[in-house]
Design a protein around this motif. Sequence first.
Motif, short mmCIF file in Angstrom:
data_model
loop_
_atom_site.label_atom_id
_atom_site.label_comp_id
_atom_site.label_asym_id
_atom_site.label_seq_id
_atom_site.Cartn_x
_atom_site.Cartn_y
_atom_site.Cartn_z
N ALA A 60 9.47 -5.88 7.21
CA ALA A 60 9.05 -5.62 5.84
C ALA A 60 8.81 -6.92 5.08
O ALA A 60 7.85 -7.05 4.31
CB ALA A 60 10.11 -4.78 5.13
N ALA A 61 9.68 -7.91 5.28
CA ALA A 61 9.50 -9.21 4.62
C ALA A 61 8.22 -9.89 5.11
O ALA A 61 7.47 -10.48 4.32
CB ALA A 61 10.71 -10.10 4.86
N TRP A 62 7.93 -9.81 6.42
CA TRP A 62 6.74 -10.42 6.99
C TRP A 62 5.47 -9.79 6.44
O TRP A 62 4.44 -10.44 6.26
CB TRP A 62 6.79 -10.28 8.52
CG TRP A 62 5.63 -10.89 9.23
CD1 TRP A 62 5.36 -12.22 9.42
CD2 TRP A 62 4.56 -10.18 9.87
NE1 TRP A 62 4.20 -12.38 10.13
CE2 TRP A 62 3.69 -11.14 10.42
CE3 TRP A 62 4.27 -8.81 10.03
CZ2 TRP A 62 2.55 -10.78 11.12
CZ3 TRP A 62 3.13 -8.46 10.74
CH2 TRP A 62 2.29 -9.44 11.27
N LEU A 63 5.55 -8.48 6.11
CA LEU A 63 4.41 -7.76 5.54
C LEU A 63 4.28 -7.95 4.04
O LEU A 63 3.41 -7.37 3.40
CB LEU A 63 4.53 -6.26 5.86
CG LEU A 63 4.39 -5.88 7.33
CD1 LEU A 63 4.72 -4.41 7.54
CD2 LEU A 63 2.99 -6.19 7.84
N GLY A 64 5.19 -8.78 3.46
CA GLY A 64 5.12 -9.03 2.02
C GLY A 64 5.80 -7.99 1.18
O GLY A 64 5.58 -7.92 -0.04
N ARG A 65 6.64 -7.15 1.80
CA ARG A 65 7.39 -6.12 1.08
C ARG A 65 8.89 -6.27 1.36
O ARG A 65 9.52 -5.42 1.96
CB ARG A 65 6.94 -4.73 1.52
CG ARG A 65 5.48 -4.45 1.25
CD ARG A 65 5.23 -4.20 -0.21
NE ARG A 65 3.83 -3.85 -0.48
CZ ARG A 65 3.36 -3.56 -1.68
NH1 ARG A 65 4.17 -3.60 -2.71
NH2 ARG A 65 2.08 -3.26 -1.84
N PRO A 66 9.49 -7.39 0.92
CA PRO A 66 10.91 -7.61 1.24
C PRO A 66 11.78 -6.52 0.64
O PRO A 66 11.56 -6.08 -0.49
CB PRO A 66 11.20 -8.98 0.61
CG PRO A 66 10.15 -9.15 -0.44
CD PRO A 66 8.92 -8.46 0.08
N ILE A 67 12.75 -6.10 1.42
CA ILE A 67 13.67 -5.04 0.99
C ILE A 67 14.79 -5.59 0.14
O ILE A 67 15.33 -4.91 -0.72
CB ILE A 67 14.24 -4.31 2.23
CG1 ILE A 67 13.08 -3.67 3.02
CG2 ILE A 67 15.26 -3.25 1.84
CD1 ILE A 67 13.50 -3.05 4.33
N GLY A 68 15.13 -6.86 0.30
CA GLY A 68 16.23 -7.45 -0.46
C GLY A 68 17.43 -7.68 0.44
O GLY A 68 17.49 -7.18 1.57
N PRO A 69 18.41 -8.45 -0.04
CA PRO A 69 19.57 -8.78 0.78
C PRO A 69 20.42 -7.56 1.09
O PRO A 69 20.44 -6.60 0.33
CB PRO A 69 20.33 -9.80 -0.07
CG PRO A 69 19.93 -9.48 -1.47
CD PRO A 69 18.51 -9.04 -1.39
N GLY A 70 21.12 -7.62 2.19
CA GLY A 70 21.99 -6.52 2.57
C GLY A 70 22.14 -6.46 4.07
O GLY A 70 21.55 -7.24 4.82
N GLY A 71 22.90 -5.50 4.53
CA GLY A 71 23.12 -5.34 5.96
C GLY A 71 22.29 -4.19 6.50
O GLY A 71 21.65 -3.44 5.77
N GLY A 72 22.29 -4.03 7.80
CA GLY A 72 21.58 -2.93 8.44
C GLY A 72 20.08 -3.09 8.38
O GLY A 72 19.54 -4.18 8.18
N LEU A 73 19.37 -1.95 8.59
CA LEU A 73 17.91 -1.91 8.61
C LEU A 73 17.36 -2.87 9.66
O LEU A 73 16.44 -3.63 9.42
CB LEU A 73 17.33 -2.23 7.23
CG LEU A 73 17.71 -1.29 6.09
CD1 LEU A 73 17.04 -1.73 4.80
CD2 LEU A 73 17.36 0.15 6.42
N LYS A 74 17.95 -2.80 10.84
CA LYS A 74 17.50 -3.63 11.96
C LYS A 74 16.67 -2.77 12.93
O LYS A 74 15.51 -2.51 12.69
CB LYS A 74 18.69 -4.26 12.65
CG LYS A 74 19.42 -5.29 11.79
CD LYS A 74 18.56 -6.51 11.57
CE LYS A 74 19.30 -7.60 10.84
NZ LYS A 74 18.47 -8.81 10.65
N ASN A 75 17.29 -2.31 13.99
CA ASN A 75 16.57 -1.57 15.02
C ASN A 75 16.07 -0.23 14.49
O ASN A 75 16.83 0.55 13.92
CB ASN A 75 17.50 -1.35 16.22
CG ASN A 75 16.81 -0.60 17.34
OD1 ASN A 75 15.73 -0.96 17.78
ND2 ASN A 75 17.45 0.46 17.80
#
Length: 329
Positions: free
Chosen positions: A59-74
């Motif tokens: 999401a960050a690479w696409l210019g839509r960063p989700i913000g700091p935090g854990g998870g949201l990996k695989n």
Amino acid sequence: AFSLKGTATPAPMLAGLDAPVKLTLSGERASVGFEGAASLDGALDGDVSFSTPDLRGLAAWLGRPIGPGGGLKNFRFAGKLAAGANDIRFSNASFQLDEIRGKGDGALALSTPPKVTASLAVEELVLDPYLDQEASPDAGAAKATKRVTDRVPGGDETWSRDPVDFSGLKAVDAALDLTAGGIRLGDIEIGKSRVELDIAAGILQASLKEMAIYDGTGAGEVRLDGTSDVAAVQGMFTLSGLKARPFLNAVADFDWLEGTVSSSIDLSARGKNQAELVSALGGTARFDFANGAILGVNIPKMVRGLAVEKPEVADIGRNRVVGNAVVDP
């Protein structure tokens, strides 16, 4: 770098008909696959798959960063896809996000803002990774440079002044029906639960329709308002017939009270960060205990110690001496 492989039969497409297409796009960040039919106007109907080892990073690479935090990996998704000019629909879909696995159906309307409608069923909803700020790669640096805490008077907890921002709720509208076979949050274990979640015009309304918890039941509602610079939170919950000892041990880490507990909570708060939200927290809470027992306390011994004819009372710091018994208030 990425690789693109595929096959297509263009003749039917040139004749205005749907044409068979098979396509695979794979790279380090993500992989996408489709096998089905496509038309010149962009319509798709077939089997689709998507996977990424780092959803947050993608999401960050696409210019839509989700913000700091854990998870949201695989993240993995596979199912039936039907896409038109104005909407995308999926059915018989299976998905995995970190430790969460489930199935569902849904649709995405390509409106402004886009609207997601879905009915999802997960085996177990594991919330720990998404509430653990320490899991963020940038959490340590952010804490060292900008984290400031307030100490609650008379308590030991600290609260952050890092901004709390719900404005992301304006980016999408949603109507979700989520069923979970279980929910895990730290030491708290919750049984079968069902939540209806609606997001519209920057306001999230979540309704807990069913919850099995420690042999009791629960219901409630949460409202998050992201329409202004000041975050607003409202919550109403009711719990009935819970076993007090395992519940309180998981929530507050003490296990000396047995019985059944019921409670009702109605709270609201406004603030730009945790400290302001806690300072502005207001509302009502009620807890009822029944058929209970206090473990590890010898009541007869206490009564014998207090039963004196002429008790002499004297203040000694925080303690009061009553007869020959010391009571810590």
